[in-house]
Design an enzyme around this catalytic site. Sequence first.
Site, mmCIF file in Angstrom:
data_model
loop_
_atom_site.group_PDB
_atom_site.id
_atom_site.type_symbol
_atom_site.label_atom_id
_atom_site.label_comp_id
_atom_site.label_asym_id
_atom_site.label_seq_id
_atom_site.Cartn_x
_atom_site.Cartn_y
_atom_site.Cartn_z
ATOM 1 C CG ASP A 304 -2.198 -0.702 1.018
ATOM 2 O OD1 ASP A 304 -2.628 -0.774 -0.137
ATOM 3 O OD2 ASP A 304 -2.770 -1.204 1.994
ATOM 4 C CG PHE A 372 -13.512 8.179 2.124
ATOM 5 C CD1 PHE A 372 -13.314 9.009 1.029
ATOM 6 C CD2 PHE A 372 -12.907 6.928 2.128
ATOM 7 C CE1 PHE A 372 -12.520 8.606 -0.027
ATOM 8 C CE2 PHE A 372 -12.113 6.515 1.079
ATOM 9 C CZ PHE A 372 -11.921 7.355 -0.007
#
Length: 675
Positions: A304, A372
């Site tokens: 990531d 979100f």
Amino acid sequence: MHHVNKYFNQTMVIEALKMSFYKLNPKQLIKNPIMFVVEVGMILTLILICFPDIFGTSYLSRGYLITIFIILLITILFANFSEAFAEGRGKAQADSLRQAQSNLTARLIEENGAYRIVNATELKAGQNIRVENGETIPADGVVINGLATVDESAITGESAPVIKESGGDFDGVIGGTLVTSDWLEIRVESEAGTSFLDKMIALVEGAERNKTPNEIALFTLLTTLTIIFLVVIVTLYPIASYLHLILPIAMLIALTVCLIPTTIGGLLSAIGIAGMDRVTQFNVLAKSGRAVEVCGDVDVMILDKTGTITYGNRIASEFLPVNQQMLEKLIVAAYMSSIYDDTPEGKSIVRLAKQMYINELPKDIDGTYKTFTAETRMSGIITNEISVFKGAPNSMINLVKQQQGNIPLNIESLCMDVSSKGGTPLIVIENNVMLGVIYLKDVIKDGLVERFTELRKMGIETVMCTGDNALTAATIAKEAGVDRFVAECKPEDKIKVIKDEQAKGHIVAMTGDGTNDAPALAQANIGLAMNSGTISAKEAANLIDLDSNPTKLIEVVKIGKQLLMTRGALTTFSLANDVAKYFAILPALMMSTIPEMTSLNIMHLSSPKSAIISALIFNALIIVALIPIAMKGVKVKGYSIDRIFINNMLIYGLGGLIVPFLGIKLIDMIVQFFV
């Protein structure tokens, strides 16, 4: 774990010595067929000491037989010691963890709000407890109220306390850790016997440590070689009788022990245990030895961007309006969209807005907050008068287009400017009108370029997955030095990336911490979950990082490589040893009856009896000499796979041929005066 280094002391050595004698039990030793053969030989030698002529007349004195018996006993004890010492580290860690959870009580919050003191073992999942300053958290849970610093050194070894608060990424707490300020109200997530600490104790204690596939394959090879050498030794007896050569049974036993792969047989378990221990020293828990071993085969790492390659907490650096008249409106809208955003990014936007806006901003806003999600890639708030959102450029542009809004001509160039600097652009809209862009700044971690270069030399390809657009991803990938990147990558896309790599025959490793990462962690050959992550992520992974530092994956993979190379190097050394000992001892043993063998006695050993004793002593001492290498592993830093292979063949292959000749000769020069 760093805090257990204090256990590498005299106490551990004494405990390992005690366990060395305990492991002499045939029920224990039969798990290691090679050392079991040595023990059988030792028992036969003991019988010969008591009844010297039981297998026929022998010219060997009882003193010589006792010498052989003692050396064989010491050989087994050395092998047992290497394994016991490696196991002792895990037991020391388990003891330190048990101290963290002993005799704990809890302040249970009743339904009426009153407190009741109960034993920690009585707690049930779903109950709420309160922990005050100076008290130990009695069970795993989630903070539902309060803010406090927590000392997690009993678990992670990190002395600096961490802040725990409700909401966000730092609301999980572990039983056995200490609250060092203020108070916390916690919802219990685990019950007695199922806590994270209980699982850690079971893992580091290694009570159920199963052999890995590579260990099983190597053990099969070594056992087969042992059988072959046994057959060779057994056939020597009739050949010797035919040649009228007297070969006492004790000599054949000693010769057997010298020729079978006792070196690697005595160290193999220690290598595996020490490999898991080295991972634990980095504050990473391996659920099995297989997980560490598979790390050694990894050739693709999925990383990531946020938290692994960059520091993770992207900071709002600048507000970029579509025109200067919109600046104040942009600041207020960005603030409103983030006031209930608990993420580090959201909090940084609120801080920057307060710094830049002259007037006072509202502390509370009545409305519906939209969080979100990976699907919408936006967050914001809807009130009776206004709707304000911030989010990824593509998502925001699509939203405005769907509602027939206008797209400012310069909005894309503003986003491109931010992306070209390696930052993350967030577009802010108010009532479907684009106001401008928030510049979230990413900071790449120090030293990654060198580490990725080192991985590349080891044959490992790095792939960065990020939700950023292609331009931002390309900038960061180039600066960090990763081999490839996948832009605009959602959590579910990671599974496709992993499957694609696996379909090409690659062994894939990845990190994750969220529930949405769990499927990918389970799909990857190696999944490293963060301790701060969700329970589902930790259950899906086969490695857990107690420090919640995703870059640990790089270290764990290197340790896995080191484990395989250590095992290979010491196996090479052991087998080369056997070949050298065979050609060193056999001529010395036969030359008194077969004069032609004298020319093969290149070491000029003084006598058959001296040759056998010297070889046995060398055989025992070499196990002790190699214990540090088995525990620490061979050096792999900074070299390519080919270079490491050549180095190991020169050091452990050629060295394995030369060292026995030199060692046995030196010992023989001393032994000849006593035999």
